[in-house]
Design an enzyme around this catalytic site. Structure first.
Site, short mmCIF file in Angstrom:
data_model
loop_
_atom_site.label_atom_id
_atom_site.label_comp_id
_atom_site.label_asym_id
_atom_site.label_seq_id
_atom_site.Cartn_x
_atom_site.Cartn_y
_atom_site.Cartn_z
N LYS A 279 0.83 -1.21 0.00
CA LYS A 279 0.00 0.00 0.00
C LYS A 279 0.86 1.26 0.00
O LYS A 279 0.59 2.22 -0.74
CB LYS A 279 -0.92 0.00 1.22
N ASP A 280 1.92 1.26 0.84
CA ASP A 280 2.78 2.44 0.92
C ASP A 280 3.49 2.69 -0.41
O ASP A 280 3.63 3.85 -0.84
CB ASP A 280 3.81 2.26 2.04
N ILE A 281 3.94 1.63 -1.05
CA ILE A 281 4.58 1.78 -2.37
C ILE A 281 3.58 2.34 -3.37
O ILE A 281 3.90 3.23 -4.17
CB ILE A 281 5.17 0.44 -2.84
N ASN A 284 3.15 5.96 -3.03
CA ASN A 284 4.33 6.72 -3.48
C ASN A 284 4.54 6.65 -4.99
O ASN A 284 5.56 7.15 -5.48
CB ASN A 284 5.59 6.18 -2.79
N GLU A 297 7.57 -13.10 -0.13
CA GLU A 297 7.09 -14.38 0.37
C GLU A 297 6.74 -14.17 1.83
O GLU A 297 7.57 -13.66 2.60
CB GLU A 297 8.16 -15.46 0.19
N CYS A 331 7.86 -20.79 7.30
CA CYS A 331 6.63 -20.37 6.62
C CYS A 331 5.94 -21.56 5.99
O CYS A 331 4.74 -21.51 5.71
CB CYS A 331 6.94 -19.30 5.60
#
Length: 547
Positions: A279-281, A284, A297, A331
């Site tokens: 979201k932040d990218i 921007n 990942e 993971c």
């Protein structure tokens, strides 16, 4: 600056690094014991930032505790300040032109040398640091900090060679070719605590194809990551190509992704953090020179599903390993198990699972007979123990384990829960600890159980199908095609090997770019097609234009 390429070179054919067994009295056990002793006598270490080839000590210090004995810490590390990070980004961008112009054979040689250094000179130091700092037993540290790290670098060189060889066809009088350029700008690598090798791959994959990288390692893996960085430096990585900047994630990552020359994120970590970064990218996006690549990942809620035709002993043993190795802090670890009623009680599955789990020894990783070590730290211990408590409140039954002790280290007993609710808390949410939840399904509801499995979790990383009926294996694998990026037939859902099982998952588990394969390298290149004509054009018209 460009250099002459005076031959077509081929890297040595890669093979997976053999795993040392560390049997009592073996040379490798003696060497590892010495490495552990040396580290324990010398700790705590001091880890600086390293920017443009120079050590930077900011005085803004944090500690990396030893999770087996949390009163001690493995190292004190200097957090990068905004000024240090700015210098790191500026320095990386300055180093980029010469690095991408370096002939491929020379870039490859650096990583091949690094692999050999990790396999020989630094092997036991890497394994020992990973054991103490990240709570891994000998075997888990060996397959990670030694074998997988080495494999990432050796196979990486091989995969890039294959990538560069993929070229278009040419027609008469024309030569077509493709250049696999590095990205414009810098790559931000954010590595996790649980695999030393992942840090080496998050920086190695972009750098192999000519990118410059700013590396923010996980605080709980700082010392082992620093050793990996020093190996790359000794192998010949030029100053500035990889910048080592430990520090607070929000500040370091936030400043990096706000930079106009941010070109890519290479990330392994939590789903929540990855989604926020995406979201932040996006917010921007108008700042950037080009659209950044986002490669990540994240989590998993991985499954074993057992068909009535399955080999019970194999399914049990594979589940114990898949669920509990490295305290479930993979993971890919198995955390939900679907077993038919016909096998659960009368078929002996339950008793074998409980008996085998009860045999597992938990404790300090320097006592080699322990199969499990500690979880990584206080937040993890609190999260796991509180999740088990909530599961019990929901009505889950603790079949074995359930205990925990944080008096000297962060230890959690391997725990098997039984639930009658297939969408309960521990069947749907990632725990990242040694907790396995079992759901017993009616044999007649096999199809419905597969639907439940496919829809219960937001994740789709790994899964395993156990059946001796070939038709069942084929049909189930097809039906669960999107439920896992890595699916295993009659084998546990962990342990992907570089060059053998390309690793990554879909849905909320990540972008599925398949580390350990050629696929990951496409994400860090920007292809340029070149067409060269050898015969001049004599007329601008076409035959169809003639009267």
């Amino acid at each position: 600056m460009s250099f002459a390429q005076l031959g077509s070179f081929t890297v040595p054919p890669p093979t997976n690094e053999p795993t040392k067994n560390y049997a009592p009295g073996s040379p490798e056990r003696v060497a590892l014991e010495a490495a552990l002793k040396d580290i324990q006598q010398a700790l705590p270490f001091e880890v600086p930032c390293v920017v443009n080839g120079k050590e930077v000590r900011t005085g803004n210090l944090d500690k990396q505790p030893i999770p087996s004995t949390h009163a001690k810490h493995l190292c004190t590390f200097h957090n990068a300040t905004p000024e240090v990070l700015k210098s790191a980004i500026d320095g990386a961008l300055k180093a980029q032109k010469q690095w991408e112009s370096l002939p491929w054979a020379d870039r490859a040689a650096i990583f091949l040398r690094a692999a050999d250094l990790a396999a020989t000179k630094y092997r036991y130091q890497l394994v020992a640091a990973t054991m103490l700092g990240q709570g891994k037993t000998i075997w888990q540290a060996e397959i990670d900090a030694a074998c997988e790290l080495i494999d990432f670098w050796r196979f990486g060189a091989h995969f890039v060679q294959e990538l560069y060889a993929i070229q278009p066809k040419s027609s008469e009088g024309v030569w077509n070719r493709v250049e696999y350029r590095p990205l414009e700008g810098f790559v931000l690598a954010v590595s996790p605590f649980n695999f030393t090798a992942i840090g080496g791959n998050l920086v190695g994959a972009p750098a192999l194809v000519g990118n410059v990288v700013v590396w923010k390692p996980a605080p709980a893996a700082t010392y082992a990551s620093y050793i990996v960085f020093k190996i790359l430096v000794e192998a010949g990585i030029p100053p500035g190509v990889i910048q080592f900047v430990p520090g607070p994630a929000e500040e370091v990552v936030g400043q990096a992704i706000a930079h106009p020359s941010f070109a890519a994120l290479h990330f392994t970590g939590s789903t929540h953090v990855f989604r926020k970064l995406w979201k932040d990218i996006g917010n921007n996006i108008e700042k950037y020179r080009a659209y950044p690549r986002i490669v990540g990942e994240t989590g998993g809620k991985n499954w074993h599903v057992v068909h009535p035709s399955a080999d019970v002993k194999n399914a049990v043993m594979q589940t114990v390993r898949g669920a509990f190795e490295y305290q479930g802090q993979k993971c890919s670890a198995c955390s939900r198990l679907y077993v038919p009623r016909s096998l659960w009680e009368q078929g002996g599955f339950k008793q074998q699972l409980l008996d085998e789990t009860a045999k597992i020894a938990v404790g300090d990783v320097t006592k080699f007979t322990n199969f499990l070590g500690p979880v990584i730290g206080r937040p993890a211990w609190d999260r796991i123990t509180s999740t088990v408590a909530k599961a019990k409140e929901e009505g889950a039954q603790v079949l074995v384990g359930g205990g925990a002790d944080d008096s000297t280290g962060y230890f959690v007993q391997p725990t098997v829960l039984l639930t009658t609710d297939p969408q309960s808390l521990t069947m749907s949410q990632e725990i990242f600890g040694p907790v396995l939840t079992v759901y017993v399904y009616e044999d007649s509801k096999w199809e419905e159980t597969l639907d439940l499995l496919d829809s219960t979790s937001i994740y789709a990383l790994t899964g395993a199908i156990f059946a001796q009926d070939r038709n069942v294996l084929a049909q189930t694998a097809a039906r669960l095609r999107h439920a896992a990026g890595n699916v295993y037939l009659n084998d546990k859902c962990t342990g992907a090997v570089v060059g053998q099982q390309p690793f990554g998952g879909g849905r909320a588990s990540g972008t599925n770019d398949k580390s350990g394969s050629i696929g990951i390298f496409y994400r860090f290149t920007s292809a340029r097609a070149v067409k060269e004509s050898f015969a001049g054009l004599q007329s601008w018209g076409y035959p169809s234009n003639l009267a």
